[in-house]
Design an enzyme around this catalytic site. Structure first.
Site, PDB file in Angstrom:
ATOM      1  N   ARG D 256      17.903 126.231 -43.742  1.00 63.59           N
ATOM      2  CA  ARG D 256      19.200 125.551 -43.812  1.00 63.59           C
ATOM      3  C   ARG D 256      19.227 124.664 -45.047  1.00 63.59           C
ATOM      4  O   ARG D 256      18.636 123.589 -45.042  1.00 63.59           O
ATOM      5  CB  ARG D 256      19.390 124.713 -42.537  1.00 63.59           C
ATOM      6  CG  ARG D 256      20.811 124.251 -42.272  1.00 63.59           C
ATOM      7  CD  ARG D 256      20.838 123.174 -41.204  1.00 63.59           C
ATOM      8  NE  ARG D 256      20.431 121.898 -41.740  1.00 63.59           N
ATOM      9  CZ  ARG D 256      19.892 120.902 -41.036  1.00 63.59           C
ATOM     10  NH1 ARG D 256      19.672 121.039 -39.746  1.00 63.59           N
ATOM     11  NH2 ARG D 256      19.563 119.769 -41.621  1.00 63.59           N
ATOM     12  N   HIS D 260      23.043 119.624 -41.361  1.00 68.42           N
ATOM     13  CA  HIS D 260      23.310 120.377 -40.122  1.00 68.42           C
ATOM     14  C   HIS D 260      24.795 120.702 -40.016  1.00 68.42           C
ATOM     15  O   HIS D 260      25.190 121.849 -39.823  1.00 68.42           O
ATOM     16  CB  HIS D 260      22.848 119.578 -38.903  1.00 68.42           C
ATOM     17  CG  HIS D 260      23.316 120.152 -37.613  1.00 68.42           C
ATOM     18  ND1 HIS D 260      22.852 121.351 -37.125  1.00 68.42           N
ATOM     19  CD2 HIS D 260      24.231 119.712 -36.708  1.00 68.42           C
ATOM     20  CE1 HIS D 260      23.456 121.625 -35.975  1.00 68.42           C
ATOM     21  NE2 HIS D 260      24.299 120.647 -35.699  1.00 68.42           N
ATOM     22  N   TYR D 269      16.147 112.596 -42.895  1.00 65.04           N
ATOM     23  CA  TYR D 269      14.962 113.085 -42.200  1.00 65.04           C
ATOM     24  C   TYR D 269      14.241 114.213 -42.925  1.00 65.04           C
ATOM     25  O   TYR D 269      13.220 114.690 -42.470  1.00 65.04           O
ATOM     26  CB  TYR D 269      15.328 113.538 -40.775  1.00 65.04           C
ATOM     27  CG  TYR D 269      16.496 114.527 -40.730  1.00 65.04           C
ATOM     28  CD1 TYR D 269      16.287 115.863 -41.032  1.00 65.04           C
ATOM     29  CD2 TYR D 269      17.779 114.118 -40.385  1.00 65.04           C
ATOM     30  CE1 TYR D 269      17.342 116.770 -40.991  1.00 65.04           C
ATOM     31  CE2 TYR D 269      18.844 115.015 -40.337  1.00 65.04           C
ATOM     32  CZ  TYR D 269      18.613 116.333 -40.642  1.00 65.04           C
ATOM     33  OH  TYR D 269      19.650 117.225 -40.604  1.00 65.04           O
TER      34      TYR D 269
HETATM   35  C1  LIG Z   1      23.291 122.327 -24.958  1.00 66.59           C
HETATM   36  C2  LIG Z   1      23.502 121.613 -26.250  1.00 66.59           C
HETATM   37  N1  LIG Z   1      22.740 120.543 -26.542  1.00 66.59           N
HETATM   38  C3  LIG Z   1      22.906 119.870 -27.688  1.00 66.59           C
HETATM   39  C4  LIG Z   1      23.855 120.257 -28.578  1.00 66.59           C
HETATM   40  C5  LIG Z   1      24.044 119.470 -29.882  1.00 66.59           C
HETATM   41  N2  LIG Z   1      23.576 120.295 -30.994  1.00 66.59           N
HETATM   42  C6  LIG Z   1      24.434 121.050 -31.688  1.00 66.59           C
HETATM   43  S1  LIG Z   1      23.646 122.027 -32.776  1.00 66.59           S
HETATM   44  C7  LIG Z   1      22.132 121.424 -32.356  1.00 66.59           C
HETATM   45  C8  LIG Z   1      20.918 121.940 -33.036  1.00 66.59           C
HETATM   46  C9  LIG Z   1      20.835 123.430 -32.934  1.00 66.59           C
HETATM   47  O1  LIG Z   1      19.783 123.891 -33.713  1.00 66.59           O
HETATM   48  P1  LIG Z   1      19.499 125.430 -33.896  1.00 66.59           P
HETATM   49  O2  LIG Z   1      19.540 126.114 -32.569  1.00 66.59           O
HETATM   50  O3  LIG Z   1      18.270 125.567 -34.677  1.00 66.59           O
HETATM   51  O4  LIG Z   1      20.751 125.980 -34.693  1.00 66.59           O
HETATM   52  P2  LIG Z   1      21.205 125.569 -36.167  1.00 66.59           P
HETATM   53  O5  LIG Z   1      22.287 124.553 -35.985  1.00 66.59           O
HETATM   54  O6  LIG Z   1      20.023 125.056 -36.893  1.00 66.59           O
HETATM   55  O7  LIG Z   1      21.722 126.817 -36.772  1.00 66.59           O
HETATM   56  C10 LIG Z   1      22.262 120.459 -31.364  1.00 66.59           C
HETATM   57  C11 LIG Z   1      21.149 119.727 -30.763  1.00 66.59           C
HETATM   58  C12 LIG Z   1      24.634 121.378 -28.237  1.00 66.59           C
HETATM   59  N3  LIG Z   1      25.592 121.845 -29.039  1.00 66.59           N
HETATM   60  N4  LIG Z   1      24.423 122.033 -27.085  1.00 66.59           N
END
Ligand SMILES: Cc1ncc(C[n+]2csc(CCOP(=O)(O)OP(=O)(O)O)c2C)c(N)n1
Ligand SMILES: Cc1ncc(C[n+]2csc(CCOP(=O)(O)OP(=O)(O)O)c2C)c(N)n1
Ligand SMILES: [Mg+2]
Ligand SMILES: [Mg+2]
Lengths: 365, 343, 343, 365
Positions: D256, D260, D269
C-alpha cells in the site's frame, strides 16, 4: 514472507488399536504409577460418566454430554497440567476438571441446573465449561496473554471439539497465539462428530492439526485413544509453552461412542457398524491390555479399582442429591459486584415470587 | 416476487390435506409445502439434514428433497447467515436454522450489516429473501444459553422482519409468508410449546399476513398483549378471568417487526387499559416499545399506566431456578388486577 | 476491588493539573491517569498503539507505557472482546477499543454470552472488569457502518453497564469510573463531539458515578431527556426556549444501563411533560424504555404523552442524506412545542 | 485422516522487481494486446485513483481508500473474470469493478456519500464493495453455493485485505469452500498493512496463502506487483473453479503506497524508508519496463495513453459532479420491497424534513 513454503504435520501414536507397541516409549513411561493412574482415572471417568447418564435417564439430572470413549483426552490433560496452570474447558471435559480438583458432585450440580456447579474448587482459576462452541478459545488466549504480560511461567490449556474448528473464533485465537507467541496449548478432542455432522462434512482438511499452519504455529495429530500418546503430546506442548513461550495445537483423534448428549439419539444418523469398529479402538481396553502385557496390572487391582469407582461414584451422587438449594435471589445477586439501585425492586420481586412458587409446590406448608 | 399473503397455486405434487399437528410439525409441513412449490427454497443449518434438526423441524426433508436442497453446514452461525445472504442475492430462498436463539450472536454481524441492508445498499438491485429460523425461549430446563429470548435485539434493526408464531396454525401460515416475503425474516419458534398442543392445519399453502397482530379474543376491560409461548399463559388467564366476569381482549403480536400498532392502539382506546407480557428481560424489551407507543397514541384514553409482565433484568437462570425467572399465570393475573384497580 | 466512585489516591507520578481539552483528549487523559495509577490497566484494539487509534484516543500511550500495556491486536473484534474477558478474569483491567461501533457486532457473542455473564455463571468467582470503548453516532459524513448508534442492543443485555459521556468533563470522570468498575462496561463515545468543544478538566482522578443521570439544567415546564452528542442540540434548544420564557429541565442520561429512572421520574413528576431525544432508530431504542417507565411511574402527573425525537426506522444513510436522518434542533424544538401545547 | 501430512505453498513470479524475466512466460502472454491492456488499465486505475484523492482533498469527495501501488491486483481480476461471473469486492477494488462494467463515476458517487454509487451497471450480479472487514467472504461462499447447487459453470471471486485474514469469517468461508468444493476464488490483496498494523503483527504465518491448508484447499502466493503473475494465477484459479469446481486461495503480495484512506496519515506509523523500497517495486513501472524491453510499448503509445486517461478521468468527474440528487424518501423506500404500513408516517416525515432542510440551505427559495 515471499517464496515457497513447506509444512508437515506429525502423527503420534505409541499403542496401536490393540494396545500393542512397536515403537520406543517416551522416558516418562518408566514411571509405572503414572501409567496406572492414567488407567485408573480413565476407568473412574467412565464410571462417573455412565452414572450421570443413568441419573439423566431417571429424571435426576438435566441434559448431559457423555465422554464415553474419549476418556484418554480428559485424563491426559487433567494429569499433565500443573495446579496453577489454567484450564479453559468445554462441556465435555468433566474428568479433566475433576482431576484438577473440582469436587465431582459439581459436575452433576452443573448439569443438574445449578450455577454453583461451575465451581472448580479451591483457589483454581480454571474457567467453567463453555457452552457456546469455540468461544472459550478466545478466553484462553486472553488468559495466556495475561500470563505473558506478567511474565509468569504458567500455561493456559484450552479444549474444544472437532466441530468447533469450523467456527471463526477458533482460528482467530490460534492466529493470535501465533503472532503474540502465547503460552497456550489448544487441544482438539476430535471425536469425529459434531452432533450429527461427521468430520468430512465439517472440513476438507486432511487433519485438524494442520489448522495450526494457518496460524504459523506447531500442530500435532495424536491418536486420541492412546493415552500415552495424548499424555506425551500434552506434556510436550505444556513444556514448550512454559519454557519457550510457544503455543501449539494438538488434535487428539478419538471417537464419540455415546450420543451427543442425553437429548440426542445418534442412531438416527450414525451407522451401528461404524460404532462397532470404534468400540474396538476405545482407549480403556487398549491401555488395560498394554498394562497387563507389561505386568503393570492384574485382576486384583482391577477388582479393587472397580470397587473404588463404585464407592466414589455413590458418594458423589449422594453429595449431589444432598446439596442444599441456593436462595432464589442468587439469580440476581451475582449479576454485578454491587446490586444497582435500579434492580433492588426486582430483587425483592424475585424473593416474593419464589415464595409463591414454593407455596404452590408445598400447598400444605 | 410474490407479495406476501397473496393466494398461490397449490403445487400438483401436494394435495390439500387437513393435517393435525404440533407447532414443530407445522413448521415442517410449511417447509415441505414450500419446498415442493418453489425449488428456490433451500434449507441449511447445523444438523438439519439426516438428523432433521435437534427439534426435528426439518425431519424427512433431506430424504424427500435431496442434499442439494437441505444442507448440513459446518458449525458456524456467522457463516450460515453470510452464505444465506449470498444465496439469496442469487435468487435462492434460503431458510437457515440457528439451532438455538442463544447461538444467534455470531450471526448478528451478517444479519445487521448485510441481510437487513442489502436491498437498501443496492437501491433494490440485490435483495435478501431469506428466513432465519430459531427456536427460542425458556421453560424446558435446557442448559445455559438454550433458553434466551432476545427478539428485542433483532426488532431494533431496520430492514428486518421479526415473526413469532404462537400456535401450530400460525406457525404454518406465518412461515409460508416468511419464506415468500422478498425481505429477510427472522422467524422465532417458541420451543416451549413446540409440542404442547395438536391443532388442525389445513395444508393449503395459505400464508398469513406478516404485518398485523392477531386478536385472539375480544374483550372490553383490558387489552392483554403478548406473543409466542406466553400466549398460552395469557389465554389461560383471560379464560379464568372471564369466569369472573372480567373481559380481556387478547392480542397476539405475532409480527414483532414491523409492528402493527394500529390493532393494539385501537384495542386500548376501547379498553383503556393494557398489560404487555413477554419472557425477555424488561429493560429494552419489545414491551417497552409497545408501551411507549400505546402511551403516545392512546394517551387520553388510558385509564391506567401500561404495565409490563416480563422476565427479570438478569441472566436466564439454569434449570432449577428457571421458574423464578419465567413470567407465569399468577404474575399476569395479579398485574391485570392491579391495572384494573388502578385509579 | 474499588467500589466505583470512591476517592482514590492520586499517583505520585502524576500531579493534579487542570487540563483543558476536547472530549477525545479527555478520554486520553483518563486512560493515562488510570494506567499510571493501576498497572493492571491494559489497552488493546486495532491501531491503538503507534497510531494512537484512528481518532487518536490512545495517542502517546504506547510510547509512555510500552507495548505490554498498549496492544495492537489482529483485526478481529470477537477476538478483542474474547481475550479481554480472559485477561479480566486474570485480574487485568483491559480497556478495549472497537474502532467504530458499527464493527461491534462480531464482539456481541463474547459480550452477551461471556462478559455479561462470567460473574453470575461463576457465582462471583471470576469476574469481568473490562471496558469496551467505541466511538458511535453519525453526523461526521463517514462511510457506511461508521455512524451507527446501537446502544439499545447493549442496554438489553443483563450484566452490562452502558455509559455515554456528553462532554469532555463527563468523559474523563465516567471513563475513570468505568475502568474502576468491577464489571463489564460498554463506553460509547459520541464521535461527532469528539472535538466540538474544549472544556476544563481537573485531572484529579476523580470518577463520576455510574448509575445516576445528570441534570444539566433545571426547569419547570418540560423534562428533556437525552445522552451523548444530542445533548448539544438539546442544550441549544433549551437555551433558545429559555429566551422565550419556556423552562426546560435537561437530563443527560449518561448511564444507559443500569438506568437511573429516579432522576427522570422525579423530574417528570415536577414538569408533567417529557421529550426524549436519541439518534438511534425509534423502534426499540432506549427512548422506548424510558418512555415506558416514565408512563408507569409518573402516569398521574403526565400532562402529555411522553414523546420521542429519534432517528428514523431505517438504515443510517450515506453522507449526503445523513442530515435527513439525524434529529436536529428544529425537530426537537417543534416536538417540545407540540408536547407543551398538548391537551 | 490419520498419519503424517505434508503441504507446500508455491510462489509465483515472472517479472522480477526490475521488470526482468528469467523464467518462461505463460502461453497467454503471446497475446500482446492483452499485455498492453493490462498495462493501460493499470495506468488508468492510478490516474482515476489519484483524481479521487484530489477530489477528497478539495472537499468534493468523502473518505476514500486509494489503491496506489496495488493496481496489478485489481486489473488482473477485472480482466480475468467472465462477464457472468460474480465479483464480491472489498472497498479497495475500484478498478476491478470498473473493468467489469461499472460506470466509473459510480465509484465517486459511492465515496461521495450516495448509495446509488454501488451500482455495478448493466445486468451484473456483482456485490457492492464491503466495508465490514471479511464479511464479504461468506457472501461469496453463498453466491458460489448457489452456482454449485444450480450446476452452473459460473465462478465467484472474492477479494479481501491481509488484515481480513485474521477475522473468523475469512476462515469459516475458506473452510466451507473446501468442504463443499465451491467454485470460489479468494484473492487476498496483501498490501502488508491493515491501517497502521503491519503484517507481522497480524499473523505469524509465513505466508497468507498457507491459510488455505487449514481449509484443505489449494493456496498460492504470487508477486502482487507482477501483473503477469497475478493475472496468470487468477486465470488458473478461475479455470479450476469453472471446470473442476475446485476453490482456491491466492495471496497477492503487493504494497500500500498510499495512506490507508484519505482519513489516515501513514507517516505516523510507517517509515519513509520502507515506503521508498516499495516504490521501487511498484507494478506499473516494472511492467512498462518489460513491455518496452519486448518492444510492445513506446513513447507514442504512452503519450496517447496519458491523454486518454486524462480525458476519461475528466469525463468521469464531470459525470459525478453532474449527478442529480436522489429524492430524500430513497432513504426508506428501499428498506423493504414494499413499504410497511407502520413506516408510512415516517416516510412522510422524511419528505417534510428534507423540505425544511432544503429551505435552510436556500433561505431565498
Ligand atoms: C469488522 C471491521 N473492523 C474494523 C474495520 C475498520 N477498518 C477498515 S479497513 C481496516 C483495515 C483493513 O486492512 P486490510 O484487510 O489489510 O485491507 P486494506 O485496507 O489494507 O486493503 C480496518 C481495521 C472494519 N471496516 N470492519
Ligand atoms: C455457537 C454454538 N452453536 C451451536 C451450538 C449447539 N451445539 C452444541 S454442541 C454442538 C456440536 C459440537 O461439536 P464438536 O465441536 O465436535 O464437540 P463435541 O460435542 O463433539 O465434543 C452444537 C452444534 C452451540 N453450543 N454453540
Ligand atoms: Mg465432536
Ligand atoms: Mg492491508
Amino acid at each position: 514472507m515471499r517464496g515457497r513454503h513447506r509444512f508437515a504435520i506429525p502423527f503420534l501414536q505409541y499403542l496401536d488399536t490393540h494396545g500393542e507397541v512397536d515403537v520406543p516409549l517416551p522416558a516418562w513411561t518408566s514411571d509405572i504409577e503414572r501409567l496406572q493412574k492414567l488407567y485408573e482415572q480413565m476407568v473412574l471417568a467412565r464410571t462417573l460418566d455412565q452414572k450421570a447418564v443413568a441419573l439423566q435417564r431417571t429424571g435426576q439430572l438435566g441434559t448431559y454430554p457423555s465422554t464415553l470413549g474419549q476418556e484418554a483426552v480428559g485424563v491426559a490433560i487433567g494429569l499433565a497440567m500443573q495446579a496453577d496452570d489454567v484450564l479453559v474447558p468445554y462441556y465435555r471435559d468433566a474428568i479433566a476438571q475433576i482431576l484438577r480438583g473440582m469436587p465431582p458432585e459439581n459436575i452433576l450440580l452443573f448439569w443438574g441446573g445449578e450455577e454453583r456447579g461451575s465451581d472448580p474448587g479451591g483457589a483454581s482459576q480454571d474457567f467453567p465449561p463453555c457452552v457456546p462452541v469455540a468461544t472459550q478459545l478466545s478466553h484462553a488466549a486472553g488468559v495466556a496473554t495475561a500470563m505473558k504480560l506478567r511474565n509468569e511461567s504458567r500455561v493456559t490449556l484450552v479444549t474444544c471439539g472437532d466441530g468447533a474448528t469450523s467456527k471463526g473464533d477458533f482460528m482467530e485465537s490460534l492466529n493470535l497465539a501465533g503472532v503474540w507467541q502465547l503460552p497456550l496449548v489448544v487441544v482438539i478432542n476430535n471425536n469425529q462428530w459434531a452432533i450429527s455432522v461427521p468430520l468430512k462434512q465439517q472440513t476438507a482438511a486432511q487433519s485438524l492439526a494442520q489448522k495450526a499452519i494457518a496460524a504459523g504455529i506447531d500442530g500435532t495429530q495424536v491418536d486420541g485413544n492412546d493415552v500415552i500418546a495424548v499424555y506425551d503430546a500434552v506434556k510436550t506442548a505444556l513444556d514448550k509453552a512454559r519454557k519457550l513461550r510457544q503455543p501449539s495445537l494438538i488434535e487428539a483423534v478419538s471417537y464419540r461412542l455415546s450420543d451427543h448428549t442425553t437429548a440426542d439419539d445418534a442412531s438416527r444418523y450414525r451407522d451401528q457398524k461404524e460404532l462397532n469398529v470404534h468400540w474396538a479402538e476405545e482407549p480403556i481396553g487398549r491401555f488395560q491390555h498394554f498394562l497387563h502385557t507389561r505386568g503393570y496390572w492384574d485382576e486384583a487391582r482391577e477388582k479393587a479399582l472397580q470397587a473404588h469407582c463404585r464407592e466414589t461414584v455413590d458418594a458423589v451422587v449422594a453429595a449431589y442429591l444432598a446439596a442444599e438449594a441456593e436462595n432464589p435471589e442468587a439469580i440476581i445477586d451475582y449479576l454485578y459486584a454491587f446490586l444497582p439501585a435500579a434492580l433492588e425492586e426486582q430483587r425483592e420481586a424475585i424473593g416474593r415470587k419464589a415464595e409463591v412458587l414454593n407455596g404452590q409446590e408445598n400447598p400444605g406448608a | 416476487m410474490n407479495k406476501p399473503g397473496l393466494e398461490l397455486s397449490v403445487p400438483d405434487t401436494e394435495s390439500v390435506t387437513i393435517a393435525e399437528g404440533t407447532l414443530v410439525e407445522a413448521v415442517t409441513l410449511a417447509l415441505r409445502y414450500e419446498m415442493a412449490r418453489d425449488d428456490c427454497v433451500v434449507i441449511l443449518g447445523e444438523d438439519v439434514g439426516v438428523n432433521g434438526g435437534v427439534f426435528r423441524a426439518t425431519e424427512g426433508l433431506q430424504k424427500q428433497f435431496g442434499s442439494n436442497r437441505v444442507l448440513d453446514t459446518p458449525l458456524a452461525e456467522g457463516l450460515i447467515a453470510g452464505i444465506s445472504i449470498g444465496m439469496a442475492a442469487q435468487g435462492l430462498k434460503p431458510v437457515a436454522e440457528i439451532q438455538f436463539m442463544g447461538f444467534i450472536f455470531p450471526a448478528l454481524e451478517q444479519i445487521a450489516c448485510h441481510a437487513a441492508r442489502l436491498r437498501n445498499r443496492t437501491r433494490g438491485r440485490l435483495s435478501c429473501p431469506l428466513v432465519i429460523r430459531a427456536p427460542f425461549g425458556g421453560g424446558i430446563r435446557a442448559p445455559e444459553h438454550h433458553s434466551e429470548s432476545t427478539e428485542a435485539l433483532l426488532a431494533h434493526l431496520p430492514g428486518l422482519r421479526v415473526v413469532v408464531p404462537s400456535s401450530a396454525y400460525k406457525a404454518y401460515g406465518l412461515l409460508l409468508a416468511a419464506i415468500r416475503d422478498p425481505d429477510p425474516v427472522i422467524f422465532l419458534e417458541p420451543k416451549r410449546i413446540y409440542r404442547a398442543q395438536r391443532q388442525r392445519i389445513p395444508n393449503d399453502g395459505q400464508a398469513l399476513p406478516l404485518d398485523t397482530c392477531f386478536t385472539l379474543r375480544e374483550g372490553t376491560d383490558l387489552t392483554l398483549v403478548s406473543w409466542g409461548a406466553m400466549i398460552s399463559e395469557c389465554t389461560q388467564v383471560a379464560n379464568d378471568l372471564a369466569t369472573r366476569g372480567i373481559s380481556i381482549e387478547l392480542i397476539d403480536v405475532a409480527t414483532i417487526k414491523p409492528l402493527d400498532m394500529e390493532t393494539i392502539v385501537t384495542s386500548v382506546k376501547k379498553t383503556g387499559r393494557c398489560v404487555i407480557v413477554h419472557e425477555a428481560p424488561r429493560a429494552g424489551g419489545v414491551g417497552a416499545d409497545i408501551a411507549a407507543q400505546v402511551n403516545e397514541q392512546a394517551f387520553l384514553e388510558l385509564q391506567a399506566p401500561v404495565a409490563r409482565v416480563t422476565g427479570f433484568d438478569t441472566i436466564m437462570p439454569y434449570a432449577r431456578k428457571e421458574d423464578i425467572y419465567m413470567p407465569n399465570t399468577i404474575d399476569i393475573q395479579s398485574q391485570i388486577e392491579k391495572t384494573l384497580n388502578f385509579s
